[in-house]
Scaffold this motif. Structure first.
Motif, PDB file in Angstrom:
ATOM      1  N   ASN A 156       0.979   6.317  -7.130  1.00 41.05           N
ATOM      2  CA  ASN A 156      -0.262   6.933  -7.609  1.00 41.05           C
ATOM      3  C   ASN A 156      -0.416   8.385  -7.180  1.00 41.05           C
ATOM      4  N   GLU A 184     -13.780  -2.073  -8.908  1.00 42.40           N
ATOM      5  CA  GLU A 184     -13.885  -1.978 -10.363  1.00 42.40           C
ATOM      6  C   GLU A 184     -14.803  -0.856 -10.808  1.00 42.40           C
ATOM      7  N   LYS A 212     -10.583   7.131  -4.862  1.00 39.62           N
ATOM      8  CA  LYS A 212      -9.160   7.485  -4.754  1.00 39.62           C
ATOM      9  C   LYS A 212      -8.493   6.799  -3.567  1.00 39.62           C
ATOM     10  N   ASP A 252      -7.737  -0.288  -5.222  1.00 34.16           N
ATOM     11  CA  ASP A 252      -7.370  -0.988  -6.454  1.00 34.16           C
ATOM     12  C   ASP A 252      -8.284  -2.183  -6.718  1.00 34.16           C
ATOM     13  N   CYS A 253      -8.992  -2.661  -5.674  1.00 34.20           N
ATOM     14  CA  CYS A 253      -9.916  -3.790  -5.830  1.00 34.20           C
ATOM     15  C   CYS A 253     -11.293  -3.354  -6.322  1.00 34.20           C
ATOM     16  N   MET A 284       2.111   1.780  -3.485  1.00 32.70           N
ATOM     17  CA  MET A 284       1.040   2.211  -4.389  1.00 32.70           C
ATOM     18  C   MET A 284       0.698   3.683  -4.182  1.00 32.70           C
ATOM     19  N   ASN A 287       0.826  -1.210   0.000  1.00 30.55           N
ATOM     20  CA  ASN A 287       0.000   0.000   0.000  1.00 30.55           C
ATOM     21  C   ASN A 287       0.863   1.264   0.000  1.00 30.55           C
ATOM     22  N   SER A 340      -1.480   9.277  -4.339  1.00 26.27           N
ATOM     23  CA  SER A 340      -2.793   9.236  -3.716  1.00 26.27           C
ATOM     24  C   SER A 340      -2.648   8.955  -2.224  1.00 26.27           C
ATOM     25  N   GLN A 398      -4.966   2.451  -0.590  1.00 24.86           N
ATOM     26  CA  GLN A 398      -4.690   2.247  -2.012  1.00 24.86           C
ATOM     27  C   GLN A 398      -4.859   0.791  -2.413  1.00 24.86           C
ATOM     28  N   TYR A 399      -4.453  -0.105  -1.534  1.00 24.66           N
ATOM     29  CA  TYR A 399      -4.588  -1.537  -1.797  1.00 24.66           C
ATOM     30  C   TYR A 399      -6.048  -1.905  -2.052  1.00 24.66           C
ATOM     31  N   TYR A 400      -6.945  -1.377  -1.214  1.00 24.88           N
ATOM     32  CA  TYR A 400      -8.361  -1.718  -1.373  1.00 24.88           C
ATOM     33  C   TYR A 400      -9.034  -0.908  -2.480  1.00 24.88           C
TER      34      TYR A 400
END
Length: 508
Positions: free
Chosen positions: A57, A450, A387, A447-448, A53, A50, A59, A443-445
């Motif tokens: 990003n 969609e 985000k 990215d999940c 990421m 995370n 973010s 960020q990890y979540y």
């Protein structure tokens, strides 16, 4: 003014998106201490991923902006009114750009200002000094860890430790108890700042000020340096571990400061900060407002993502898609890794309170509720994008959660830090589970996720609205199952037993 505002904006973005090297180094060291395959090792690997990421990003590392707190030192003659205006404008711009979540709420109406501005927000402390540059330090300390701050008035009786007197040993006991009571709800492993003395207000301010120290520094006060080292060694024997899952690392840093006090008062104030230790500082040219140097930004420290050591735990992984059946839920047990595909719905304090007395605009039967207040941005076509979307602390929903599970037929609740006996009983009676996501891993979540399929209750504000999110590969760990088992209760019990071994005097 524009250069000053840009410098402050850059400081805000750097603080929100990029953990400083001393914090990264400490997390890497903690990761090496855990055996591969354990829940703590898995969590630390996710945390490391995370962090990478967020930097890539640009973010937020964590979705929770917290209460932005600035500590500023200025030469004589610098216009503090101009600086305050520049900070307010930079905060509003950073919020609009999705670098900060809108987090300032009217305490009476509950209305979100939408730009992180309002009475008391952000917090700005000015101090004059004799140098000719301006120094600005910023900390973004989330609400989950802020709620685990604690203040003791000595003498007092402490669970597991007995009497804490008005001496260094009593202070020792308070600090250890502060780490114990935080458990995983403050996104452990964490950092603590401690303020000894002062009054109730200045003690907390002193404690938070300690968090601006570097993780690897040494306290100039010999007795406090000894106490810091003792706390670091002892707290990590409590077995609370990352996210409260158990493990070898519970505390990543301890910094202690002291002030004089009144004869009648003896306060020990503890400011708890999660692993997402977002603090940064800059030196500015007092005339131009240009950044001359960063204070916590030396050599780059890459994060170690892969688990190290040998595997000591077997992990069962189960893939689920809503609507989830009771049979699927009853087959799960504490320790299972659940991967969710499909639709989930966010819900925090305002939604839970509302649902107690009203119907829900969507069918939650067999569904998943995610305790999350995401950072959201709308594009030019009016579509929402996520985000940052890590979990919020779940225990706040304890008064509501069991009733809402029963009323709407919810099968899975996702959050961090666990929940209490009322929720545990509801999980058992109605066939549901609590899934612990990794706190701070925004960020990890994100990215999940969609697609954002819709939103209800925008009148509650972005963090408190009910977002309908289609996810893929959203992983979390079963920590409370439908058979009456709770990892959180087990870790609390075992860590209290370990805490009691520190009841005897150490500093005499």
């Amino acid at each position: 003014m524009e250069k000053l505002k840009q410098s402050i904006y850059d400081l805000i973005v750097e603080t929100s998106t990029n953990l400083p090297p001393d914090v990264r180094r400490t997390i890497n060291e903690a990761k090496r201490r855990e055996d591969a395959g354990t829940r703590s090792a898995l969590s630390l690997s996710t945390i490391a991923q995370n962090i990478n990421m967020a930097e890539e990003n640009l973010s937020p590392i964590c979705q929770d902006t917290g209460m932005p707190t600035f500590e500023i030192k200025t030469p004589v003659g610098v216009n503090q009114l101009v600086m305050k205006k520049a900070i307010h404008e930079a905060i509003a711009e950073a919020t609009k750009a999705g670098k900060l979540r809108p987090n300032s709420v009217d305490s009476l109406t509950g209305d979100n200002s939408g730009n992180n501005l309002g009475p008391g927000t952000p917090v700005i402390h000015f101090e004059q000094w004799e140098e000719d540059e301006v120094e600005i330090r910023l900390i973004l300390k989330g609400g989950g860890c802020e709620n685990k701050n604690i203040q003791y008035s000595l003498p007092c009786e402490l669970e597991g430790l007995g009497r804490a007197g008005r001496d260094l040993d009593g202070i020792r006991k308070c600090i250890l108890h502060a780490v114990y009571q935080a458990q995983g709800q403050g996104c452990s492993a964490g950092f603590i700042g401690v303020g000894i003395g002062g009054d109730r207000t200045s003690g907390y301010a002193l404690a938070k000020h300690q968090l601006f120290r570097r993780v690897d520094d040494t306290n100039p006060h010999p007795e406090l340096a000894e106490l810091e080292a003792y706390i670091m060694e002892s707290a990590n024997k409590l077995g609370i571990g990352t996210m409260g899952f158990g493990g070898n690392t519970t505390l990543l840093g301890c910094k202690i400061g002291v002030e004089n006090r009144l004869p009648a008062s003896f306060f020990v104030s503890v400011a708890y900060n999660c692993w997402a230790f977002r603090r940064q500082g800059v030196r500015l040219d007092a005339t131009t407002g240009e950044i001359k140097q960063y204070l916590y930004k030396d050599e780059p420290v890459p994060m170690e993502v892969e688990e190290s050591g040998h595997s000591t735990e077997e992990r069962r992984q189960v893939v689920l898609e809503a609507p989830i059946s009771e049979e699927q839920i009853r087959s799960l047990k504490v320790g299972d890794v659940v991967v969710i595909n499909g639709l989930m719905h966010t819900g925090r304090d305002a939604l839970h309170k509302y649902l107690m007395d009203h119907d829900c605009p969507v069918d939650l039967n067999g569904g998943v509720i995610y305790h999350c207040g995401p950072v959201m941005l709308k594009d030019e076509e009016g579509c929402w994008h996520v985000k940052a979307a890590g979990p919020t602390t779940s225990i706040r929903e304890e008064p509501y959660q069991g009733d809402i599970i029963k009323k709407f037929g919810i099968r899975a609740v996702i959050g961090k830090g666990g929940m209490g006996p009322k929720t545990l009983q509801a999980l058992k009676e109605h066939g549901a589970v609590y899934l612990n996501a990794i706190g701070g891993a925004a960020q990890y979540y994100a990215d999940c996720i969609e697609e954002v399929e819709g939103v209800d209750f925008m009148e509650f504000g972005i963090p408190e609205a009910m977002w309908h999110l289609r996810v893929k590969g959203f992983a979390a760990i079963v920590t409370m199952d439908a058979h009456g088992n709770s990892l959180h209760a087990d870790v609390d019990k075992s860590s209290l037993e370990k805490l009691s071994q520190f009841a005897e005097p150490v500093f005499k």
